[in-house]
Write a protein that holds these residues in place. Structure first.
Motif: not given
Ligand SMILES: Cc1cc2nc3c(=O)[nH]c(=O)nc-3n(C[C@H](O)[C@H](O)[C@H](O)COP(=O)(O)OP(=O)(O)OC[C@H]3O[C@@H](n4cnc5c(N)ncnc54)[C@H](O)[C@@H]3O)c2cc1C
Length: 428
Positions: A162-174, A181-188
């Protein structure tokens, strides 16, 4: 506007009620554990290998609190090279031992444990390594992306990008979960219908394989490794860096929740909303007397809203809550409310039962954190979490509702945590 392609899958997330099947499976166990500490302590990074009971006890449990497995030692790596040396040592040993990376141990059933082996406490890389971190870049073929250490927390990735005005597009709820850890699961999460899970938004990774080689992989380079590691529960290598897709971040969100008592109308409206353009997030949850409206997640409903919901619950038993979000920024601030009005036009929620919130992007994405802190205060965070995630085909979702939500959960009055229910498109 509304075309309706088939939406065959619903994700159901049960918190608290059902035991997750075990998916722990590791490399060959160390057979003569007695000599392992001695041999490990001869390694160069021996001072970062802890065999004391404080360290091993911590690594012998996880968020699920359902299983326990004691490692012989815990490595607090100060560099990627420490991990390479340890894995090489195990690979070349006549008795290779289990090595498991541990992000924050938010697994439910021992997936980050290493019985009689060595747990890699990935967070220590973050504290002392110059090799990883979070770096934002851009190139003509990928656009914006971030190179992120596997040990990094998603909340830190959010703040740094966010410091660059950017963000990933796909998240987990938490967001207090690690990238590895989430890339070893799925991240839904509620963005998956649009972008796919987090594992679909990775361009490239650096991975330490089971032989101790540090290998770069992507769709085009060592692709077998790339696809095995993504969703691979740490069984195919240790992610030390992932290149994550970024987009220009919005500032704020319009966040709505609509209540239904009719499950058919609820699921149809969910499917409809992910089949049209316009929304950035769609999820849903069940509300019952045993699983109240602000259960676990950020408080959304005011006390007076909750009174209204309670009288609906008394009448209908179960209420289904459809949750949707539209991102906006300074350019769209004047039109976003009208867009939301158009998007929800024709939906069949209970008249008057639509609730709205305006929040910052961080406030929305980090919504589970306040619930976590409240539960921690009450001593209710560090408890057993027999959670379950299920993908249910569209053809079975009505029957599932009748048999599980209505007959078991509601009629038998079980005590439960939150239950999330939301649609995904199979092609994502
Ligand atoms: C409150 C809460 C909410 C959640 N919400 C969601 C959600 O919305 N969507 C979702 O998809 N998941 C969600 N999860 C589950 C989450 O994806 C898992 O808990 C996951 O295990 C991540 O936790 P962790 O980073 O602590 O990893 P750990 O539990 O420590 O590790 C998970 C697995 O990854 C392996 N691993 C860890 N780091 C690496 C690495 N660098 N390289 C290779 N393997 C590694 C471990 O060995 C293990 O097999 C939630 C979890 C919690 C506690």
């Amino acid at each position: 506007m509304a075309t309706s392609p088939p939406v065959p899958v619903f994700l159901i997330v049960f918190f608290i009620i059902i035991r997750l099947i075990s998916i722990v499976g590791k490399l060959s166990p160390w057979t003569s554990t007695g000599s392992l500490p001695h041999q490990l302590l001869s390694l160069e990074m021996a001072n970062r290998l802890h065999i004391d009971s404080n360290a091993t006890k911590l690594a012998s449990t996880d968020f699920g609190k359902l299983v326990q497995a004691n490692p012989i030692a815990v490595l607090y790596p100060s560099s990627i090279n420490d991990i390479v040396s340890l894995v090489k040592f195990s690979y070349n040993s006549p008795n290779p031992f289990t090595v498991a990376a541990r992000g924050r141990g938010h697994s439910l059933r021992g997936q980050a444990m290493a019985k009689n082996g060595v747990v890699l406490e990935m967070s220590s890389l973050k504290l002392s390594s110059n090799e990883s971190g979070i770096r934002v870049s851009q190139n003509p073929s990928l656009g914006f992306y971030a190179d992120v250490g596997g040990e990094q927390l998603w909340i830190d990735v959010l703040r740094a990008t966010l410091e660059h005005g950017l963000a990933p597009v796909s998240w987990t709820d938490y967001l207090y979960l690690t990238v590895g850890g989430t890339l070893s699961n799925a991240g839904v999460s509620g963005q998956s219908f649009l972008y796919g899970p987090q594992i679909s938004n990775v361009y490239e990774m650096d991975v330490i394989t089971g032989k101790g080689d540090l290998v770069r992989c992507s769709k085009h380079m060592n692709s077998d490794l790339f696809y095995a590691v993504l969703g691979g529960l740490g069984q195919f290598g240790i992610i030390t860096r992932a290149r994550i897709a970024l987009e220009v971040a919005p500032n704020r969100v319009k966040w709505v929740r609509m209540l239904y008592h009719d499950f058919t109308a609820f699921t149809r409206d969910q499917e409809h909303l992910i089949s049209i353009n316009g929304l950035d997030y769609v999820e849903g949850s069940l509300i019952m007397h045993q699983s109240p409206p602000n259960n676990w997640r950020a408080s959304f409903f005011s006390p007076s809203d909750q009174l209204k919901i309670n009288s609906l619950l008394t009448k209908h038993g179960i209420i289904y809550c459809l949750e949707a979000v539209k991102y906006y920024d300074d350019l769209t601030i004047d039109t976003v409310d009208e867009e939301i009005r158009q998007l929800v036009k024709g939906l069949r929620f209970i008249p008057g039962m639509m609730f709205k919130k305006d929040d910052s992007l961080v406030g929305f994405l980090n919504r589970v954190r306040s619930g976590e802190l409240k539960l921690r205060e009450k001593g209710m965070w560090e408890v057993a979490h027999p959670w379950l995630n299920l993908f249910v085909g569209k053809s079975g979702i009505m029957e599932f509702n009748a048999a599980v939500f209505v007959d078991i959960l509601h009629k038998q009055n079980h005590t439960i945590g939150p239950i999330l229910l939301y649609p995904l498109t199979r092609h994502k």
